[in-house]
Design a protein around this motif. Structure first.
Motif, PDB file in Angstrom:
ATOM      1  N   ASP A   1       1.007  -1.347   0.329  1.00 57.35           N
ATOM      2  CA  ASP A   1      -0.455  -0.142  -0.046  1.00 57.35           C
ATOM      3  C   ASP A   1       1.098   1.330  -0.075  1.00 57.35           C
ATOM      4  O   ASP A   1       0.561   2.385  -0.816  1.00 57.35           O
ATOM      5  CB  ASP A   1      -0.806   0.054   0.896  1.00 57.35           C
ATOM      6  N   ASP A   2       1.844   0.481   0.640  1.00 59.93           N
ATOM      7  CA  ASP A   2       2.922   2.654   0.592  1.00 59.93           C
ATOM      8  C   ASP A   2       3.257   2.536  -0.830  1.00 59.93           C
ATOM      9  O   ASP A   2       3.523   3.808  -1.087  1.00 59.93           O
ATOM     10  CB  ASP A   2       4.095   2.078   1.445  1.00 59.93           C
ATOM     11  N   ILE A   3       3.708   2.121  -1.404  1.00 61.23           N
ATOM     12  CA  ILE A   3       4.301   1.094  -2.505  1.00 61.23           C
ATOM     13  C   ILE A   3       2.801   2.908  -3.958  1.00 61.23           C
ATOM     14  O   ILE A   3       3.444   3.394  -4.652  1.00 61.23           O
ATOM     15  CB  ILE A   3       4.982   0.982  -3.503  1.00 61.23           C
ATOM     16  N   THR A   4       1.624   2.132  -3.686  1.00 64.55           N
ATOM     17  CA  THR A   4       0.743   2.920  -4.438  1.00 64.55           C
ATOM     18  C   THR A   4       0.538   3.801  -4.434  1.00 64.55           C
ATOM     19  O   THR A   4      -0.219   5.002  -4.889  1.00 64.55           O
ATOM     20  CB  THR A   4      -0.606   1.709  -4.179  1.00 64.55           C
ATOM     21  N   PHE A   5       0.432   4.307  -2.594  1.00 68.11           N
ATOM     22  CA  PHE A   5       0.217   5.540  -2.196  1.00 68.11           C
ATOM     23  C   PHE A   5       1.253   6.913  -2.659  1.00 68.11           C
ATOM     24  O   PHE A   5       0.892   7.623  -3.675  1.00 68.11           O
ATOM     25  CB  PHE A   5       0.467   5.803  -0.672  1.00 68.11           C
ATOM     26  N   LEU A   6       2.572   6.155  -2.718  1.00 70.98           N
ATOM     27  CA  LEU A   6       4.294   6.699  -3.533  1.00 70.98           C
ATOM     28  C   LEU A   6       3.831   7.006  -4.859  1.00 70.98           C
ATOM     29  O   LEU A   6       4.158   8.568  -5.560  1.00 70.98           O
ATOM     30  CB  LEU A   6       5.012   6.668  -3.537  1.00 70.98           C
ATOM     31  N   ALA A   7       3.450   6.387  -5.637  1.00 75.59           N
ATOM     32  CA  ALA A   7       2.845   6.144  -7.253  1.00 75.59           C
ATOM     33  C   ALA A   7       1.822   7.343  -7.485  1.00 75.59           C
ATOM     34  O   ALA A   7       2.185   7.449  -8.352  1.00 75.59           O
ATOM     35  CB  ALA A   7       2.829   4.852  -7.293  1.00 75.59           C
TER      36      ALA A   7
END
Length: 241
Positions: free
Chosen positions: A31-37
């Protein structure tokens, strides 16, 4: 537009299934990765999409309510067919997607960028993608940053796979250490016929075994000669019969 099957589809699906990630609960690391994206591209939608045999399933999602869609309408199923990041600036003008229900209705995709998730073996199992409802053009730095984030997704999947393998191996070792007679010194194993043999020779012929500990006759003679049994035919004064 129907999506062609990816090259070496059976091997690709096997690589995907090896991760045992499909239909798992949400996890903060993803979820952190999609938030950053989403933040990086100022995009309303960001997804980690895994392309199964007949569906795309979202391990993580920002700005989208559904958990999966049919593979037939999946943009990501197109993205995994190529070697490069797939950029669709305006799906309404692209003959591959203009009649796609995901374009003509919710979520009304116009802009799409999907970075293939490529495993160490070269299998493309899905994408990290960002989506917008208006035409867009991302900078080279934004695209390169998304590609770096996609690499982190694969690293997370690899860490999970290796962790699962290690956990399984440790569980098997814990089970093995409780039942099988093993010499505490030379690590020889006594088989069902009472003969001692090497660990390697024993394990080659067994699976899901358990270990206990003992001392073989040779090690008894070496380390505990005062209590070691005499060789067959020998007397206590050292004479051979």
């Amino acid at each position: 537009m129907a999506v062609n099957v990816a090259p070496r589809e059976a091997a690709r699906l096997e690589a995907l299934n090896d991760y045992r990630i499909l239909d798992t609960e949400s996890e903060q690391s993803y979820d952190d990765i999609t938030f950053l994206a989403a933040q990086l591209c100022d995009a309303p939608i960001a997804l980690i999409s895994l392309v199964d045999a007949d569906r795309q399933w979202f391990k993580s999602k920002v700005g989208l309510a559904v958990n999966e869609t049919s593979r037939d309408v999946s943009f990501c199923a197109h993205a995994i067919l190529g070697e490069e990041t797939l950029v669709v600036k305006d799906a309404r003008q692209d003959e591959r997607f203009r009649n796609n229900p995901l374009v003509c209705s919710e979520p009304n995709i116009v802009f799409y960028l999907g970075v293939p998730l490529c495993t160490p073996s070269g299998a493309k199992i899905g994408t990290l993608c960002v989506i917008d409802q208006q035409p867009r053009e991302l900078s080279k730095l934004q695209i390169r940053s998304l590609e770096a984030l996609a690499h982190q997704v694969v690293l997370q999947l690899e860490l999970k796979r290796i962790s699962d393998q290690l956990a399984g191996a440790l569980q098997r070792i814990n089970v093995m250490e409780t039942l099988i007679p093993i010499c505490s010194y030379c690590k020889g194993i006594r088989n069902d016929q009472g003969y001692w043999q090497s660990v390697e020779a024993f394990i080659k012929r067994h699976d899901n075994v358990e270990f206990s500990h003992g001392v073989c006759n040779a090690c008894m003679a070496k380390y505990f000669p005062e209590v070691a049994p005499l060789p067959e035919g020998a007397s206590a004064d050292g004479d051979q019969g």
